[in-house]
Design a protein around this motif. Structure first.
Motif, short mmCIF file in Angstrom:
data_model
loop_
_atom_site.label_atom_id
_atom_site.label_comp_id
_atom_site.label_asym_id
_atom_site.label_seq_id
_atom_site.Cartn_x
_atom_site.Cartn_y
_atom_site.Cartn_z
N LYS A 299 0.82 -1.21 0.00
CA LYS A 299 0.00 0.00 0.00
C LYS A 299 0.86 1.26 0.00
O LYS A 299 0.47 2.28 -0.56
CB LYS A 299 -0.92 -0.02 1.22
N ASP A 302 1.59 2.38 -3.48
CA ASP A 302 0.42 2.45 -4.36
C ASP A 302 0.01 3.89 -4.62
O ASP A 302 -0.37 4.61 -3.70
CB ASP A 302 -0.73 1.67 -3.70
N VAL A 307 -4.44 -0.87 -4.33
CA VAL A 307 -4.15 -1.77 -3.21
C VAL A 307 -5.18 -1.57 -2.10
O VAL A 307 -5.39 -0.46 -1.62
CB VAL A 307 -2.72 -1.55 -2.66
N TRP A 309 -5.69 -2.34 1.45
CA TRP A 309 -4.82 -2.72 2.57
C TRP A 309 -5.65 -3.08 3.80
O TRP A 309 -6.46 -2.30 4.27
CB TRP A 309 -3.88 -1.57 2.89
N GLY A 329 -8.78 2.14 -0.96
CA GLY A 329 -8.36 2.95 -2.10
C GLY A 329 -9.54 3.42 -2.94
O GLY A 329 -10.56 3.87 -2.41
#
Length: 471
Positions: A299, A302, A307, A309, A329
């Protein structure tokens, strides 16, 4: 003698002590100041020598505790094999075996190597009880009111504060509270896939993830996985165009225990971004590291919001509270929608208790104590397996977490061994549970997050004798 030659001379001296078994796996090296006096050199020279040993993986540093001889320095047993990629082979469901193993969850007289649950002595039970009382006193509704679908704002704020490894990239608004990490995995899968889609996982893979994917009518694609470096990125790249999601544990993977190197994480994020494939990253073990610092999750690298997480307190604080969270995200609204459909909201009482603990319970102190106990247990179980099990046993090298993966002689079927072990009140997780295919039959996963007693060591020795009898 020049300073450069001096530090190398000290490093060579320690290396020879390690090679001759004078210093053994887990032994503590002299402190920097003690070594300074011992070798009559500057503190900086000793630091350089120890850094040289660390770069050779002969020693490892533990903050506030010093330098220790590492597990790689005197490795006597080989690493587990990497399973080849399988596509067309006949599938198999390990549900019967999973049900059998989970049936021992409340067995108080069983040595519990099977399940990924920390022993009660690892948990801050008194502090949690105090937090519970504080919360009950404060709440006028006794915890009966609904909380927002996204989750308790107090808990989201405290969880975001504790996501220090992400260096401020996560805020309370980025998080969605879930009923533990597995609920987060399931919710994320539902948000980004539809029945018939393909999802990549490690192989071997945690059986809970395997079941979740199959339950949703998705296809599991098992990617060959190295016990040190993690998922084979070249193998993954070949199938990425066919995938709708990846689901990986990159830090202290269950069951192999590897910590994917940062360079591999960066490359993994680059690949999923190139192919626009979401990564569900279960970072549930991330705080349980043995090294100098908490490893970064994917993450962190990213930028595209791909991602998802996942974190939780289930492994380090309160397994039964079922409190977890996800930073989804770009898929946040989809995840909130799925949560609304599935559970409406999380139990507010447990959310408040965990939030209270994160704010007032000295979580950092608890984690340090927890990690030290885990590491001590890892040293114990690694030594015991090396001492008692056959010489052709292959053993993983976890960098954190609390799972050890063993690959035994090909003659061994751990499913049959499990029945014999249970007759002696010893439980472990047979390898067939960790794949959709008929593989890993000669493997087992052992949990070492339990109170280490004479009985535990004795039961490991008994298990080893059962293995030896079958060869």
């Amino acid at each position: 003698m020049s300073k450069d030659v001096l530090y190398l001379k000290i490093a060579k001296s320690v290396t020879e002590q390690i090679k001759s078994d004078t210093l053994q796996f887990g032994d503590r090296l002299p402190s920097l100041r003690s070594a300074q006096k011992l070798y009559n050199v500057s503190l900086n020279t000793v630091k350089q020598a120890y850094m040289e040993l660390e770069s050779l993986s002969l020693v490892e540093s533990r903050p506030k505790y010093g330098y220790f001889v590492s597990q790689t320095s005197q490795r006597k047993l080989a690493l587990p094999s990497v399973a080849p990629m399988k596509i067309a082979e006949k599938k198999n469901t390990p549900e019967d075996l999973i049900d059998k193993v989970f049936g021992t969850i409340d067995g108080t007289d069983v040595t519990q190597f099977a399940l990924g649950i920390p022993g009660k002595s690892f948990l801050p039970l008194a502090k949690l009880k105090k937090c519970m009382i504080n919360v009950i006193k404060r709440k006028n509704d006794s915890g009966t009111d609904y909380e927002p679908v996204q989750g308790n704002e107090y808990l989201r704020r405290e969880a975001a504060k504790w996501a220090l490894v992400l260096e401020g990239k996560i805020t309370e608004d980025d998080l969605v509270i879930t009923s533990g990490a597995m609920n987060a995995v399931y919710t994320c899968l539902m948000a980004v896939t539809k029945p018939g889609d393909s999802v990549a996982v490690e192989s071997p893979v945690y059986f809970g993830v395997l079941q979740a994917i199959q339950q949703l009518g998705l296809k599991v694609v098992e990617i060959p996985t190295h016990p040190i470096y993690g998922v084979d990125l070249e193998a993954l790249k070949k199938v990425l165009p066919t995938l709708s999601a990846c689901c990986f544990v990159t830090n202290f993977n269950n069951p192999l225990g590897f910590q994917m190197p940062d360079e591999n994480k960066k490359e993994l994020v680059r690949l999923i971004t190139e192919y626009n494939v979401p990564l569900i990253e279960d970072d549930i073990y991330g705080n349980l590291y043995f090294g100098a610092e908490r490893p970064k999750p994917c993450k962190f690298y990213d930028e595209a919001g791909l991602v998802m997480w996942i974190g939780s307190v289930s492994k380090a604080l309160a397994p039964g509270y079922r409190v977890g969270w996800v930073a989804p995200g770009k898929f946040k609204e989809k995840v909130i929608r799925q949560k609304l459909v599935q559970t409406v909201c999380s139990p507010s009482l447990y959310s408040d208790v965990i939030a209270d603990f994160l704010e007032h319970g000295r979580y950092d102190h608890h984690l340090r104590t927890f990690r030290n106990k885990l590491y001590a247990n890892y040293l114990q179980i690694q030594k015991s397996v090396t001492q008692y099990f056959p010489d052709n046993t292959k053993i993983s090298e976890p960098k954190g977490g609390f799972m050890l993966w063993l690959e035994l002689d090909k003659k061994i079927c751990t499913e049959d061994l499990y029945d014999e072990a249970m007759s002696h009140k010893i439980s472990f997780a047979p390898g067939r549970m960790f794949s959709q295919y008929n593989q890993y039959q000669n493997c087992m996963r052992l949990n070492y997050a339990l109170e280490w007693t004479d009985r535990v060591e004795s039961d490991l020795e008994k298990l080893a004798k059962m293995v030896k009898k079958r060869i």
